[in-house]
Enzyme design. Structure first.
Site, PDB file in Angstrom:
ATOM      1  N   TYR A 188      27.130  32.353  44.298  1.00  0.00           N
ATOM      2  CA  TYR A 188      27.697  33.451  45.085  1.00  0.00           C
ATOM      3  C   TYR A 188      26.920  34.739  44.828  1.00  0.00           C
ATOM      4  O   TYR A 188      26.562  35.463  45.765  1.00  0.00           O
ATOM      5  CB  TYR A 188      29.166  33.629  44.716  1.00  0.00           C
ATOM      6  CG  TYR A 188      29.863  34.789  45.388  1.00  0.00           C
ATOM      7  CD1 TYR A 188      30.351  34.664  46.681  1.00  0.00           C
ATOM      8  CD2 TYR A 188      30.037  35.999  44.714  1.00  0.00           C
ATOM      9  CE1 TYR A 188      30.998  35.732  47.298  1.00  0.00           C
ATOM     10  CE2 TYR A 188      30.680  37.064  45.322  1.00  0.00           C
ATOM     11  CZ  TYR A 188      31.168  36.922  46.608  1.00  0.00           C
ATOM     12  OH  TYR A 188      31.805  37.985  47.211  1.00  0.00           O
ATOM     13  N   SER A 245      28.289  42.457  47.754  1.00  0.00           N
ATOM     14  CA  SER A 245      29.169  42.491  46.582  1.00  0.00           C
ATOM     15  C   SER A 245      28.421  43.118  45.428  1.00  0.00           C
ATOM     16  O   SER A 245      27.179  43.072  45.365  1.00  0.00           O
ATOM     17  CB  SER A 245      29.593  41.075  46.194  1.00  0.00           C
ATOM     18  OG  SER A 245      30.247  41.063  44.939  1.00  0.00           O
TER      19      SER A 245
END
Length: 305
Positions: free
Chosen positions: A202, A189
């Protein structure tokens, strides 16, 4: 736009900092910009080819947005695909959507190492030699960066990093044993490069996944197994919808309003799952053999490296 408005990513807010007209665009310092936003750029049609004819590929997180798009694309490009996810009912829909007789579901719980081993074994039993792996599965928990619980850190890393490593390890060993010259692609990501305050754990898990990709690339190079990852940004998926709900609570805004602002600053729109899938497909292909150990930004230009 009224004088004194400041352009934010995807939206506007009032400001008393300057009477100038400042826009979101190319020339920026922080949140300030001197160019007006352009129209959203269209999604381009891809050119379908049989780039993966005869290949056998395992995809984790195949019931999700990017996972499903990848499954459909790889099947259309000639691959036989094992589609793994904990959401077995949803997998049946994805299998049907591929329109392929060579796509089948596999239950996978990335919390459980035994389940990962069983999923890889099931893929081998159905497909035979494995030629590739796509690590798409991930979870996210949104919390104040100073209030993220130990349990949430463990949960996120167990799925996003430990699970991806175990799947990569087992598939790599299978490929080495069979002599397959293939590839492993993980979905990281842009948060793994830039970090988001409200999803600290995350972001850290994706940064670790990027580093793992770099090391595994060197480890597996002698076996002609290529390893890379992609770093998407604002992809129109259910996960981004969940982000919108969480961020909406933080700023007391409707989720749909937040979702509409989580877009690429250059594309001026959301990225579609199929666009990320095309990048994954390329990295799985022999055409990408000189791209090794890289974290390829697929976020519409928002990350500068």
């Amino acid at each position: 736009m009224k004088a004194g408005a400041v352009a934010l990513r995807g939206g506007w807010r009032s400001s008393r900092l300057s009477p100038l007209r400042v826009y979101q665009g190319a020339s920026t310092i922080g949140q300030f910009s001197t160019r007006p936003p352009h129209r959203p750029l269209p999604v381009r049609d891809g050119v379908l080819c049989k780039a993966h004819e005869g290949k056998n590929i395992l995809i984790t997180g195949a019931a999700g947005g990017v996972g499903r798009a990848t499954a459909e694309l790889l099947a259309a490009e000639g691959a036989r695909v094992a589609l793994a996810d904990i959401r077995v009912d949803a997998l049946q829909t994805v299998v049907a959507a591929t329109g392929s007789a060579d796509a089948f579901p596999v239950r996978l719980d990335l919390f459980d190492p035994a389940s990962i081993g069983s999923a890889v074994a099931a893929a081998e039993a159905e497909l035979g030699r494995l030629d590739g792996l796509v690590n798409c599965a991930a979870i996210v928990v949104h919390a104040d960066p100073l209030e993220t619980s130990w349990a949430d850190w463990e949960k996120i890393f167990r799925v996003n990093l430990f699970g991806a490593y175990e799947a990569s390890r087992l598939v790599a060993k299978s490929m080495i044993a069979s002599g397959a010259r293939g590839a492993i692609v993980s979905v990281a990501s842009e948060t793994g490069k830039k970090g988001h305050m409200e999803s600290l754990a995350y972001s850290a898990s994706k940064a670790a996944l990027i580093n793992m990709t770099r090391v595994l690339s060197a480890v597996l190079a002698p076996h002609d197994i290529n390893v890379n990852c992609v770093c998407p940004g604002g992809v129109a998926t259910d996960m981004l919808r969940e982000v919108s709900v969480a961020y909406g609570r933080l700023v007391a805004a409707p989720p749909d309003e937040v979702f509409s602002q989580l877009i690429s600053s250059q594309l001026q729109r959301h990225i579609e799952p199929i666009e990320v899938a095309r990048t994954i497909s390329f990295l799985l292909s022999d055409d990408a053999v000189i791209i090794r150990g890289q974290a390829v930004s697929a976020d519409g230009g928002d990350t500068p490296y």
